[in-house]
Design a protein around this motif. Sequence first.
Motif, PDB file in Angstrom:
ATOM      1  N   TRP A   1     -38.929  27.792 -45.090  1.00  0.00           N
ATOM      2  CA  TRP A   1     -39.680  26.882 -44.478  1.00  0.00           C
ATOM      3  C   TRP A   1     -40.652  26.324 -45.300  1.00  0.00           C
ATOM      4  O   TRP A   1     -41.012  27.115 -46.213  1.00  0.00           O
ATOM      5  N   GLY A   2     -40.826  24.873 -45.060  1.00  0.00           N
ATOM      6  CA  GLY A   2     -41.935  24.336 -45.698  1.00  0.00           C
ATOM      7  C   GLY A   2     -41.592  22.925 -46.013  1.00  0.00           C
ATOM      8  O   GLY A   2     -40.656  22.407 -45.745  1.00  0.00           O
ATOM      9  N   THR A   3     -42.627  22.143 -46.730  1.00  0.00           N
ATOM     10  CA  THR A   3     -42.460  20.883 -46.821  1.00  0.00           C
ATOM     11  C   THR A   3     -41.210  20.241 -47.878  1.00  0.00           C
ATOM     12  O   THR A   3     -40.527  19.333 -47.736  1.00  0.00           O
ATOM     13  N   GLN A   4     -40.655  21.251 -48.714  1.00  0.00           N
ATOM     14  CA  GLN A   4     -39.598  21.026 -49.586  1.00  0.00           C
ATOM     15  C   GLN A   4     -38.173  20.753 -48.840  1.00  0.00           C
ATOM     16  O   GLN A   4     -37.517  20.369 -49.439  1.00  0.00           O
ATOM     17  N   PHE A   5     -38.328  21.215 -47.605  1.00  0.00           N
ATOM     18  CA  PHE A   5     -37.015  21.021 -46.948  1.00  0.00           C
ATOM     19  C   PHE A   5     -36.659  19.632 -46.667  1.00  0.00           C
ATOM     20  O   PHE A   5     -35.580  19.107 -46.629  1.00  0.00           O
ATOM     21  N   GLY A   6     -37.652  18.795 -46.486  1.00  0.00           N
ATOM     22  CA  GLY A   6     -37.268  17.206 -46.399  1.00  0.00           C
ATOM     23  C   GLY A   6     -36.484  16.589 -47.638  1.00  0.00           C
ATOM     24  O   GLY A   6     -35.524  16.083 -47.577  1.00  0.00           O
ATOM     25  N   MET A   7     -36.793  17.123 -48.584  1.00  0.00           N
ATOM     26  CA  MET A   7     -36.304  16.735 -49.873  1.00  0.00           C
ATOM     27  C   MET A   7     -34.853  17.560 -50.176  1.00  0.00           C
ATOM     28  O   MET A   7     -34.005  16.795 -50.646  1.00  0.00           O
ATOM     29  N   LEU A   8     -34.808  18.652 -49.533  1.00  0.00           N
ATOM     30  CA  LEU A   8     -33.561  19.366 -49.839  1.00  0.00           C
ATOM     31  C   LEU A   8     -32.639  18.565 -48.888  1.00  0.00           C
ATOM     32  O   LEU A   8     -31.299  18.666 -49.166  1.00  0.00           O
ATOM     33  N   ILE A   9     -32.963  18.465 -47.514  1.00  0.00           N
ATOM     34  CA  ILE A   9     -32.257  17.848 -46.734  1.00  0.00           C
ATOM     35  C   ILE A   9     -31.481  16.430 -47.093  1.00  0.00           C
ATOM     36  O   ILE A   9     -30.437  16.241 -47.020  1.00  0.00           O
ATOM     37  N   ALA A  10     -32.393  15.609 -47.558  1.00  0.00           N
ATOM     38  CA  ALA A  10     -32.044  14.447 -47.967  1.00  0.00           C
ATOM     39  C   ALA A  10     -31.228  14.165 -49.295  1.00  0.00           C
ATOM     40  O   ALA A  10     -30.303  13.646 -49.302  1.00  0.00           O
ATOM     41  N   TYR A  11     -31.444  15.427 -50.117  1.00  0.00           N
ATOM     42  CA  TYR A  11     -30.358  15.386 -51.074  1.00  0.00           C
ATOM     43  C   TYR A  11     -29.148  16.046 -50.782  1.00  0.00           C
ATOM     44  O   TYR A  11     -28.099  15.745 -51.411  1.00  0.00           O
ATOM     45  N   LEU A  12     -29.122  16.842 -49.698  1.00  0.00           N
ATOM     46  CA  LEU A  12     -27.801  17.507 -49.403  1.00  0.00           C
ATOM     47  C   LEU A  12     -27.088  16.355 -48.727  1.00  0.00           C
ATOM     48  O   LEU A  12     -25.748  16.234 -48.951  1.00  0.00           O
ATOM     49  N   GLU A  13     -27.747  15.606 -47.959  1.00  0.00           N
ATOM     50  CA  GLU A  13     -27.000  14.499 -47.182  1.00  0.00           C
ATOM     51  C   GLU A  13     -26.459  13.462 -48.497  1.00  0.00           C
ATOM     52  O   GLU A  13     -25.363  13.066 -48.441  1.00  0.00           O
ATOM     53  N   LYS A  14     -27.276  13.323 -49.555  1.00  0.00           N
ATOM     54  CA  LYS A  14     -26.673  12.332 -50.429  1.00  0.00           C
ATOM     55  C   LYS A  14     -25.519  12.900 -50.964  1.00  0.00           C
ATOM     56  O   LYS A  14     -24.683  12.067 -51.509  1.00  0.00           O
ATOM     57  N   VAL A  15     -25.520  14.223 -51.483  1.00  0.00           N
ATOM     58  CA  VAL A  15     -24.455  14.973 -52.201  1.00  0.00           C
ATOM     59  C   VAL A  15     -23.267  14.886 -51.160  1.00  0.00           C
ATOM     60  O   VAL A  15     -21.982  14.504 -51.672  1.00  0.00           O
ATOM     61  N   GLN A  16     -23.516  15.215 -50.127  1.00  0.00           N
ATOM     62  CA  GLN A  16     -22.268  15.121 -49.061  1.00  0.00           C
ATOM     63  C   GLN A  16     -21.536  13.657 -48.969  1.00  0.00           C
ATOM     64  O   GLN A  16     -20.355  13.379 -48.915  1.00  0.00           O
ATOM     65  N   ASN A  17     -22.704  12.590 -48.880  1.00  0.00           N
ATOM     66  CA  ASN A  17     -21.885  11.194 -48.911  1.00  0.00           C
ATOM     67  C   ASN A  17     -21.192  10.969 -50.209  1.00  0.00           C
ATOM     68  O   ASN A  17     -20.420  10.017 -50.185  1.00  0.00           O
ATOM     69  N   GLU A  18     -21.743  11.338 -51.315  1.00  0.00           N
ATOM     70  CA  GLU A  18     -21.150  10.818 -52.596  1.00  0.00           C
ATOM     71  C   GLU A  18     -19.951  11.443 -52.994  1.00  0.00           C
ATOM     72  O   GLU A  18     -19.237  11.142 -53.303  1.00  0.00           O
ATOM     73  N   ASN A  19     -19.943  12.907 -52.818  1.00  0.00           N
ATOM     74  CA  ASN A  19     -18.643  13.442 -53.001  1.00  0.00           C
ATOM     75  C   ASN A  19     -18.546  14.719 -51.945  1.00  0.00           C
ATOM     76  O   ASN A  19     -19.003  15.574 -51.855  1.00  0.00           O
ATOM     77  N   ALA A  20     -17.583  14.319 -51.119  1.00  0.00           N
ATOM     78  CA  ALA A  20     -17.085  15.376 -50.062  1.00  0.00           C
ATOM     79  C   ALA A  20     -16.389  16.547 -50.815  1.00  0.00           C
ATOM     80  O   ALA A  20     -16.402  17.648 -50.131  1.00  0.00           O
ATOM     81  N   LYS A  21     -16.120  16.460 -51.906  1.00  0.00           N
ATOM     82  CA  LYS A  21     -15.579  17.747 -52.524  1.00  0.00           C
ATOM     83  C   LYS A  21     -16.387  18.725 -52.650  1.00  0.00           C
ATOM     84  O   LYS A  21     -17.653  18.785 -52.436  1.00  0.00           O
ATOM     85  N   ASP A  22     -15.929  19.838 -53.405  1.00  0.00           N
ATOM     86  CA  ASP A  22     -17.078  21.167 -53.631  1.00  0.00           C
ATOM     87  C   ASP A  22     -18.243  20.524 -54.585  1.00  0.00           C
ATOM     88  O   ASP A  22     -18.195  19.747 -55.344  1.00  0.00           O
ATOM     89  N   MET A  23     -19.486  20.608 -53.686  1.00  0.00           N
ATOM     90  CA  MET A  23     -20.568  20.036 -54.492  1.00  0.00           C
ATOM     91  C   MET A  23     -21.471  21.100 -55.305  1.00  0.00           C
ATOM     92  O   MET A  23     -21.015  22.096 -55.224  1.00  0.00           O
ATOM     93  N   ALA A  24     -22.446  20.357 -55.675  1.00  0.00           N
ATOM     94  CA  ALA A  24     -23.346  21.232 -56.520  1.00  0.00           C
ATOM     95  C   ALA A  24     -24.082  22.367 -56.164  1.00  0.00           C
ATOM     96  O   ALA A  24     -24.623  23.226 -56.876  1.00  0.00           O
TER      97      ALA A  24
END
Length: 576
Positions: free
Chosen positions: A162-185
Amino acid sequence: MNIQAILSGKISSALIAAGAPTDSEAHVRQSAKAQFGDYQANGVMAAAKKAGMPPRQLAEKVVNLLDLQGIASKVEIAGPGFINIFLDKEWVATNTENALKAEKLGISPVEPQTIIIDYSAPNVAKQMHIGHIRSTIIGDAAARTLEFLGHKVIRANHLGDWGTQFGMLIAYLEKVQNENAKDMALADLEEFYRAAKKNYDEDEEFAIRARNYVVKLQGGDEYCRNMWRKLVEITMSQNQATYNRLNVTLTEKDVMGESLYNDMLPGIVADLKQRGIAVESDGATVVYLDEFKNKEGEPMGIIIQKKDGGYLYTTTDIACAKYRHEVLNADRVLYYIDSRQHQHLMQAWSIVRKAGYIPESMSLEHHMFGMMLGKDGKPFKTRAGGTVKLSDLLDEAIERADMLIREKNPDMPEDELKKVVEAVGIGAVKYADLSKSRTTDYVFDWDNMLAFDGNTAPYMQYAYTRVSSIFKRAEIDENSLTLPIVLNEEREQALATRLLQFEETIITVAREGTPHVMCAYLYDLAGLFSGFYEHCPILNAESEELRQSRLKLALLTAKTLKQGLDTLGIQTVERM
Ligand code: ARG
């Protein structure tokens, strides 16, 4: 059985009967030298001082009143008033016999307590690194030990989820998912976190989205909750693989992360404010604690809610302790966290006590530990200077153990070899940590931990195989041993007495959370066995009675080594 407790009880009563104050303690210890007997009572001097009596005189009175008939063969007064006790060998023999027959090696039943062990506690979207290894390994040994004794143990993995870092993590997970649906980082969590942070720092639009997600996540927004859950799951499935590999008993069910306490935080802040324990200061909510002073020597202010409404790590730990009382009904809570967080815990607990959130009888204990250092005495790092990943460390342990075991067992079948390598490699890393007093820093050194001599896992595991192989070699069924144990030789007596001290050892570990005490005991036991084995023929003993007696001593040694190592989470194998 607990010899120390038996003697303490008897000597304390005798002390009081001899005129010492009723709170006098016998201070019974295992003697360091054979000439001082098996046990020594050192409490007479202090009691005599309190009673205003000459210590020698009090000691004589105590010895006269002391009834150790059948337990001790000799009781002596030494020096200013030490009482030396020599155990009766028949009594030792009978009790060794009992321990062998009894369940749990004859350990007395305890009054079961509910004990929570807070350990491991990695953070979401971050790889577990060796900083978490000590907590995981030592905490797990404590959990196993207390459970073996019969306590109700609750393993609490205080995941940083928990904590404020989750905003950034969610936004990045979203970005990665959009950019390549394959196995991501996400396979590399460390890299994932770094990339998320980079986006946050460098891309203004991304940062706005991230901040928005924090608010939404806290408001219970479905999409954000799901993304958050995904991050938690990926992290925990990787961590679970590490736990399994480490032979650590944590499971998914033990996760009680920071998020669990989130809903309690507003209520706690409001309550503390309302009762005048917390006050407003520059827009933040603060608790001033007299027991902690700031640089100016004034009571230190602990922030529990920031100006922007955010809560802190401390606020969560306040709620967490409250929860552990109200919901889990804990008698004791043991926190396995490194020593750098000591002040943090003390502050959180001071507030908890001040607010009366938990009963006084509930014990909160910080079982802290020092750092893991490299051979150079500096914090343990990779050759390139980075933090060492736990998985890489374990890979190396396996590699090194493989070389070692293969060389010693050229004919071992491959599948058996794999198991032995696993037990030795992982065992070596764990044992190296467990065998050092946890409060100090410790130096990580491959050569030491994989040595076959010294206080190491391979040595202990090898000692176990030697004892248990006697039975295999001679094809002896333990049920065929019907003749009693006799202790004629000094080495037999010493071994039997040490075997009976298993309970005293485990009670110390349970009370203090110090597995190194168990390691030291097992190491000593293995040494005594070795001396016994060399000097007292077992299979070729002079008589059948002696043969059976010695086989029984060997059997109890094997069982004690195995059980002791098991409380440490170290596996045994049948040969190596
Ligand atoms: N997640 C924290 C860390 O990595 C450790 C949490 C320890 N437990 C607790 N109740 N504070 O530093």
